[in-house]
Design a protein around this motif. Structure first.
Motif, PDB file in Angstrom:
ATOM      1  N   SER A   1       0.771  -1.323   0.085  1.00  0.00           N
ATOM      2  CA  SER A   1      -0.059   0.021  -0.049  1.00  0.00           C
ATOM      3  C   SER A   1       0.704   1.273   0.147  1.00  0.00           C
ATOM      4  CB  SER A   1      -0.769   0.029   1.359  1.00  0.00           C
ATOM      5  OG  SER A   1      -1.767   1.095   1.393  1.00  0.00           O
ATOM      6  N   CYS A   2       0.501   2.358  -0.986  1.00  0.00           N
ATOM      7  CA  CYS A   2       1.184   3.425  -0.995  1.00  0.00           C
ATOM      8  C   CYS A   2       0.506   4.547  -0.249  1.00  0.00           C
ATOM      9  CB  CYS A   2       1.495   3.754  -2.390  1.00  0.00           C
ATOM     10  SG  CYS A   2       2.273   2.510  -3.543  1.00  0.00           S
ATOM     11  N   GLU A   3       1.037   4.862   0.911  1.00  0.00           N
ATOM     12  CA  GLU A   3       0.321   5.728   1.886  1.00  0.00           C
ATOM     13  C   GLU A   3       0.758   6.931   2.284  1.00  0.00           C
ATOM     14  OE1 GLU A   3      -1.289   3.869   4.963  1.00  0.00           O
ATOM     15  OE2 GLU A   3      -1.955   1.798   3.790  1.00  0.00           O
ATOM     16  N   THR A   4      -0.288   7.846   2.897  1.00  0.00           N
ATOM     17  CA  THR A   4       0.273   9.074   3.466  1.00  0.00           C
ATOM     18  C   THR A   4       1.001   8.632   4.764  1.00  0.00           C
ATOM     19  OG1 THR A   4      -1.785  10.327   3.042  1.00  0.00           O
ATOM     20  CG2 THR A   4      -0.459  11.261   4.777  1.00  0.00           C
TER      21      THR A   4
ATOM     22  N   GLY B   1      -5.616  15.270   6.245  1.00  0.00           N
ATOM     23  CA  GLY B   1      -6.781  16.058   5.488  1.00  0.00           C
ATOM     24  C   GLY B   1      -6.405  16.187   3.958  1.00  0.00           C
ATOM     25  N   THR B   2      -7.433  16.434   2.904  1.00  0.00           N
ATOM     26  CA  THR B   2      -7.195  16.444   1.450  1.00  0.00           C
ATOM     27  C   THR B   2      -6.408  17.502   1.197  1.00  0.00           C
ATOM     28  OG1 THR B   2      -9.317  14.913   1.391  1.00  0.00           O
ATOM     29  CG2 THR B   2      -8.466  16.172  -0.651  1.00  0.00           C
ATOM     30  N   ILE B   3      -6.874  18.778   1.606  1.00  0.00           N
ATOM     31  CA  ILE B   3      -6.263  19.858   1.259  1.00  0.00           C
ATOM     32  C   ILE B   3      -4.906  20.154   1.824  1.00  0.00           C
ATOM     33  CG2 ILE B   3      -6.383  22.374   1.192  1.00  0.00           C
ATOM     34  CD1 ILE B   3      -8.570  21.035  -0.365  1.00  0.00           C
ATOM     35  N   ALA B   4      -4.749  19.612   3.161  1.00  0.00           N
ATOM     36  CA  ALA B   4      -3.319  19.579   3.777  1.00  0.00           C
ATOM     37  C   ALA B   4      -2.295  18.742   2.937  1.00  0.00           C
ATOM     38  CB  ALA B   4      -3.512  19.063   5.178  1.00  0.00           C
ATOM     39  N   GLY B   5      -2.977  17.652   2.106  1.00  0.00           N
ATOM     40  CA  GLY B   5      -2.012  17.031   1.416  1.00  0.00           C
ATOM     41  C   GLY B   5      -1.529  17.422   0.348  1.00  0.00           C
TER      42      GLY B   5
ATOM     43  N   GLY C   1       4.567  13.060   5.160  1.00  0.00           N
ATOM     44  CA  GLY C   1       5.422  12.034   4.446  1.00  0.00           C
ATOM     45  C   GLY C   1       4.717  11.018   3.391  1.00  0.00           C
ATOM     46  N   PHE C   2       5.490  10.252   3.008  1.00  0.00           N
ATOM     47  CA  PHE C   2       5.187   9.218   1.911  1.00  0.00           C
ATOM     48  C   PHE C   2       5.762   8.011   2.171  1.00  0.00           C
ATOM     49  CE2 PHE C   2       5.377   6.626  -2.005  1.00  0.00           C
ATOM     50  CZ  PHE C   2       4.193   6.569  -2.245  1.00  0.00           C
ATOM     51  N   ILE C   3       5.008   6.845   2.204  1.00  0.00           N
ATOM     52  CA  ILE C   3       5.488   5.566   2.409  1.00  0.00           C
ATOM     53  C   ILE C   3       4.967   4.521   1.806  1.00  0.00           C
ATOM     54  CG2 ILE C   3       3.903   5.172   4.416  1.00  0.00           C
ATOM     55  CD1 ILE C   3       5.828   3.869   6.130  1.00  0.00           C
ATOM     56  N   TYR C   4       5.834   3.411   1.498  1.00  0.00           N
ATOM     57  CA  TYR C   4       5.522   2.131   0.803  1.00  0.00           C
ATOM     58  C   TYR C   4       5.401   1.162   2.004  1.00  0.00           C
ATOM     59  CZ  TYR C   4       7.127   4.036  -3.748  1.00  0.00           C
ATOM     60  OH  TYR C   4       7.392   4.956  -4.738  1.00  0.00           O
ATOM     61  N   ILE C   5       4.028   0.621   2.243  1.00  0.00           N
ATOM     62  CA  ILE C   5       3.804  -0.467   3.393  1.00  0.00           C
ATOM     63  C   ILE C   5       3.661  -1.677   2.863  1.00  0.00           C
ATOM     64  CG2 ILE C   5       2.284  -1.029   5.001  1.00  0.00           C
ATOM     65  CD1 ILE C   5       1.397   1.727   5.593  1.00  0.00           C
TER      66      ILE C   5
ATOM     67  N   PHE D   1       7.363  13.726   0.072  1.00  0.00           N
ATOM     68  CA  PHE D   1       6.158  14.188   0.426  1.00  0.00           C
ATOM     69  C   PHE D   1       5.074  13.279  -0.315  1.00  0.00           C
ATOM     70  CE2 PHE D   1       8.362  18.027   1.450  1.00  0.00           C
ATOM     71  CZ  PHE D   1       8.145  18.127   2.896  1.00  0.00           C
ATOM     72  N   TYR D   2       3.946  13.081   0.442  1.00  0.00           N
ATOM     73  CA  TYR D   2       2.685  12.631  -0.033  1.00  0.00           C
ATOM     74  C   TYR D   2       2.095  13.976  -0.758  1.00  0.00           C
ATOM     75  CZ  TYR D   2      -2.054  11.013  -0.547  1.00  0.00           C
ATOM     76  OH  TYR D   2      -3.281  10.685  -1.042  1.00  0.00           O
ATOM     77  N   ASN D   3       1.458  13.754  -1.957  1.00  0.00           N
ATOM     78  CA  ASN D   3       0.491  14.962  -2.528  1.00  0.00           C
ATOM     79  C   ASN D   3      -0.841  14.303  -2.977  1.00  0.00           C
ATOM     80  OD1 ASN D   3      -0.105  16.317  -5.175  1.00  0.00           O
ATOM     81  ND2 ASN D   3       1.197  17.700  -3.874  1.00  0.00           N
ATOM     82  N   THR D   4      -1.647  14.962  -2.716  1.00  0.00           N
ATOM     83  CA  THR D   4      -3.297  14.356  -2.745  1.00  0.00           C
ATOM     84  C   THR D   4      -3.387  14.079  -4.331  1.00  0.00           C
ATOM     85  OG1 THR D   4      -3.967  15.693  -0.797  1.00  0.00           O
ATOM     86  CG2 THR D   4      -5.550  14.749  -2.448  1.00  0.00           C
ATOM     87  N   LEU D   5      -2.938  14.891  -5.069  1.00  0.00           N
ATOM     88  CA  LEU D   5      -2.997  14.807  -6.886  1.00  0.00           C
ATOM     89  C   LEU D   5      -2.050  13.956  -7.317  1.00  0.00           C
ATOM     90  CD1 LEU D   5      -4.573  18.067  -7.268  1.00  0.00           C
ATOM     91  CD2 LEU D   5      -5.684  16.193  -7.224  1.00  0.00           C
TER      92      LEU D   5
END
Length: 327
Positions: A164-167, A176-180, A186-190, A241-245
């Motif tokens: 799973s690729c996650e926040t 939060g979606t906008i905060a993302g 951060g970003f992580i591969y779980i 960084f994770y990014n919502t889009l």
């Protein structure tokens, strides 16, 4: 011509408005005392608009936006934050020949969403015995257009390795979606066991989980898995960084899948990813029965809630028998 001149005169103001709106998020999400500075920011914009005939008004707003966005570019990711337990460890692996040794696989034992035993394990896999790659699509809160997407690699010995690729969340920043959009997470591969990452969603959160099988050869599946291991290893030295889009659960699956199947068309921004399973079906990427429509496949692929809230001992085998994708 007058209309054209008027349009050309207004366009820079429209552009400035868009940049100021984006910059408002930088002030709110990225600066200390965000609420106080946000109020000041709005006050400066209001003053500039009210006194728009002053020579400094428009240049001043451009300068303010430039300062904020240049500063934003210098915000860099780090692995040194107070991460919550579910995202506290970055997995890493080594590959020697056909042997994959994977460390910090998440294998939590849940009693509820918030009550669990923290457990990370190390496993060794024979890449020559990779057989299947399954695609999981998970919806929550009744949302059909948006989903979380995951993969699961199946081996001849019956084990499943989920991805799973996650926040990556810490204890200080609410999700939060906008905060993302603003470098807050951060970003992580779980890498995880299925009783952890799948049952958490279906059995405890009661989210709608669907499981499909990709049409891929063992060689293609190996390409996907080894590429993800390399990318997970890279996060230790180069956090992201994770990014919502742009950098989310679905966009980060596609580069590795594309290495195995170059014909996949990718879009750097995937909106409405809740329909991605139908798109995969339409392109012939999902296994299905002769004459089976996508609606029939989706109905069959639903992973039922376990009302006992316990993942069975043979969880992976049980859910596949239910949806009919056993080998």
């Amino acid at each position: 011509m007058p209309a054209l001149r008027q349009t050309l005169r207004i366009l820079p103001l429209i552009l400035l408005g868009i940049i100021l709106l984006w910059s408002a998020g930088i002030v709110w999400y990225c600066l200390p005392l965000g609420w106080l500075l946000f109020t000041l920011y709005l006050g400066l914009i209001a003053a500039a608009v009210y006194y728009r005939r002053w020579k400094w008004s428009i240049p001043g707003l451009w300068a303010l936006a430039a300062i904020l966005n240049i500063g934003y570019l210098f915000i860099t990711p780090t692995n040194d934050r107070p991460w919550l337990p579910s995202w506290s460890r970055l997995p890493y692996g080594t590959i020697q020949g056909n042997t994959l040794t994977l460390h910090d696989i998440r294998d939590f034992n849940y009693r509820s969403v918030d009550d669990y035993d923290i457990r990370y394990i190390t496993q060794t896999y024979d890449l020559a015995r990779l057989r299947t790659l399954d695609f999981a699509v998970c919806h929550w809160d009744g949302m059909e257009a948006v989903a979380h997407t995951m993969l699961s690699f199946g081996f001849a010995d019956g084990r499943q390795l989920a991805l799973s690729c996650e926040t990556r969340l810490d204890s200080e920043t609410p999700q939060g979606t906008i905060a993302g959009l603003y470098k807050r997470f951060g970003f992580i591969y779980i890498f995880a066991t299925e009783p952890d990452i799948f049952a958490l969603r279906s059995n405890y959160r009661h989210e709608d989980l669907y499981l499909y099988r990709f049409n891929m050869t063992p060689a293609q599946i190996r390409t996907v898995l080894t590429d993800f291991v390399e990318r997970a290893n890279a996060l230790h030295k180069h956090p992201e960084f994770y990014n919502t889009l742009l950098h989310n659960c679905t966009t980060e699956l596609l580069p590795s899948l594309k290495k195995a199947t170059p014909g996949i068309r990718t879009n750097p921004i995937i909106l409405l990813n809740g329909f991605i399973d139908q798109k995969a079906f339409d392109r012939g990427a999902l296994q299905h029965r002769p004459g089976e429509t996508f609606d029939q496949l989706k109905k069959r692929s639903f992973v039922p809630y376990d009302t006992s809230k316990k993942a069975p001992e043979h969880y992976s085998e049980a859910i596949r028998q239910h949806i009919g994708i056993t080998d």
